[in-house]
Design a protein around this motif. Structure first.
Motif, PDB file in Angstrom:
ATOM      1  N   VAL A  50      72.947-104.170   3.693  1.00  9.28           N
ATOM      2  CA  VAL A  50      72.856-105.453   2.990  1.00  9.28           C
ATOM      3  C   VAL A  50      72.167-106.488   3.864  1.00  9.28           C
ATOM      4  CG1 VAL A  50      74.229-107.337   2.000  1.00  9.28           C
ATOM      5  CG2 VAL A  50      74.829-104.985   1.512  1.00  9.28           C
ATOM      6  N   GLU A  51      72.371-106.394   5.176  1.00 11.94           N
ATOM      7  CA  GLU A  51      71.748-107.347   6.101  1.00 11.94           C
ATOM      8  C   GLU A  51      70.228-107.246   6.080  1.00 11.94           C
ATOM      9  OE1 GLU A  51      74.073-105.041   7.190  1.00 11.94           O
ATOM     10  OE2 GLU A  51      75.765-106.399   6.987  1.00 11.94           O
ATOM     11  N   GLU A  52      69.689-106.095   5.671  1.00  8.88           N
ATOM     12  CA  GLU A  52      68.239-105.937   5.547  1.00  8.88           C
ATOM     13  C   GLU A  52      67.755-106.329   4.160  1.00  8.88           C
ATOM     14  OE1 GLU A  52      67.102-101.949   6.523  1.00  8.88           O
ATOM     15  OE2 GLU A  52      68.137-102.010   8.457  1.00  8.88           O
ATOM     16  N   LEU A  53      68.531-105.967   3.134  1.00  9.48           N
ATOM     17  CA  LEU A  53      68.096-106.205   1.755  1.00  9.48           C
ATOM     18  C   LEU A  53      68.207-107.664   1.341  1.00  9.48           C
ATOM     19  CD1 LEU A  53      67.119-104.992  -0.921  1.00  9.48           C
ATOM     20  CD2 LEU A  53      69.515-104.607  -1.511  1.00  9.48           C
ATOM     21  N   LEU A  54      69.316-108.310   1.684  1.00  3.83           N
ATOM     22  CA  LEU A  54      69.562-109.671   1.203  1.00  3.83           C
ATOM     23  C   LEU A  54      68.492-110.676   1.618  1.00  3.83           C
ATOM     24  CD1 LEU A  54      71.734-110.431  -0.715  1.00  3.83           C
ATOM     25  CD2 LEU A  54      73.163-111.136   1.193  1.00  3.83           C
ATOM     26  N   PRO A  55      68.071-110.730   2.882  1.00  2.00           N
ATOM     27  CA  PRO A  55      67.008-111.690   3.233  1.00  2.00           C
ATOM     28  C   PRO A  55      65.701-111.420   2.474  1.00  2.00           C
ATOM     29  CG  PRO A  55      68.046-110.830   5.220  1.00  2.00           C
ATOM     30  CD  PRO A  55      68.579-110.045   4.062  1.00  2.00           C
ATOM     31  N   LEU A  56      65.404-110.150   2.251  1.00  2.00           N
ATOM     32  CA  LEU A  56      64.183-109.804   1.518  1.00  2.00           C
ATOM     33  C   LEU A  56      64.286-110.246   0.062  1.00  2.00           C
ATOM     34  CD1 LEU A  56      61.433-108.434   1.716  1.00  2.00           C
ATOM     35  CD2 LEU A  56      62.571-106.250   1.278  1.00  2.00           C
ATOM     36  N   VAL A  57      65.427-109.993  -0.560  1.00  2.00           N
ATOM     37  CA  VAL A  57      65.642-110.422  -1.954  1.00  2.00           C
ATOM     38  C   VAL A  57      65.579-111.943  -2.045  1.00  2.00           C
ATOM     39  CG1 VAL A  57      67.350-110.542  -3.817  1.00  2.00           C
ATOM     40  CG2 VAL A  57      66.909-108.361  -2.670  1.00  2.00           C
ATOM     41  N   ASN A  58      66.193-112.635  -1.099  1.00  2.00           N
ATOM     42  CA  ASN A  58      66.166-114.108  -1.111  1.00  2.00           C
ATOM     43  C   ASN A  58      64.742-114.636  -0.953  1.00  2.00           C
ATOM     44  OD1 ASN A  58      68.900-114.353  -1.523  1.00  2.00           O
ATOM     45  ND2 ASN A  58      69.376-114.487   0.655  1.00  2.00           N
ATOM     46  N   SER A  59      63.938-113.991  -0.105  1.00  2.00           N
ATOM     47  CA  SER A  59      62.543-114.417   0.073  1.00  2.00           C
ATOM     48  C   SER A  59      61.708-114.184  -1.176  1.00  2.00           C
ATOM     49  CB  SER A  59      61.900-113.651   1.229  1.00  2.00           C
ATOM     50  OG  SER A  59      62.524-113.959   2.439  1.00  2.00           O
TER      51      SER A  59
END
Length: 130
Positions: A50-59
């Protein structure tokens, strides 16, 4: 913390193992473990941090993404083949904002999973959160 994405055939309704014997519970867990191994070998399983996916989704727009923006990494979701075009559009948006090799590899892994799903339209995409 992670999000497990797995392509699986439609599952029968969950049966409670509360009254099952220990042997029945062990057999159920053994069958599940075998299914996960097979899914991994076929490229039907993706374990995403999740620590990798969440910042990408937010961007890429966060909650405005129709599928990935609505996934809750702490609960389970099942998507059917009708969701595939919107999910592919979400991955396109992720690809556009991927800023480093880790994010690009995550997008490539998501694309591989979606390509496998396109080849197997009878499967469902199960998203298991922590």
């Amino acid at each position: 913390m992670g999000l497990l994405l797995v392509l699986r055939p439609p599952q029968p309704g969950p049966k409670s193992l509360r009254r099952a014997t220990r042997a029945q519970r062990r057999e159920r867990h053994r069958a599940d473990a075998e299914e996960w191994r097979t899914a991994q070998q076929r490229g039907w399983l993706l374990d995403v941090a999740v620590e990798e996916l969440l910042p990408l989704v937010n961007s890429a727009g966060g909650g405005r993404l129709p599928i990935l923006g609505q996934l809750n990494p702490w609960s389970d979701t099942v998507l059917d083949h009708r969701d595939l075009p919107r999910l592919e559009a979400d991955v396109d948006r992720l690809e556009a904002v991927a800023g480093d090799d880790v994010q690009r590899e995550l997008v490539a892994a998501l694309r591989r999973l979606l390509m496998s799903w396109r080849a197997e339209p009878d499967l469902l995409l199960h998203c298991y959160g922590d």
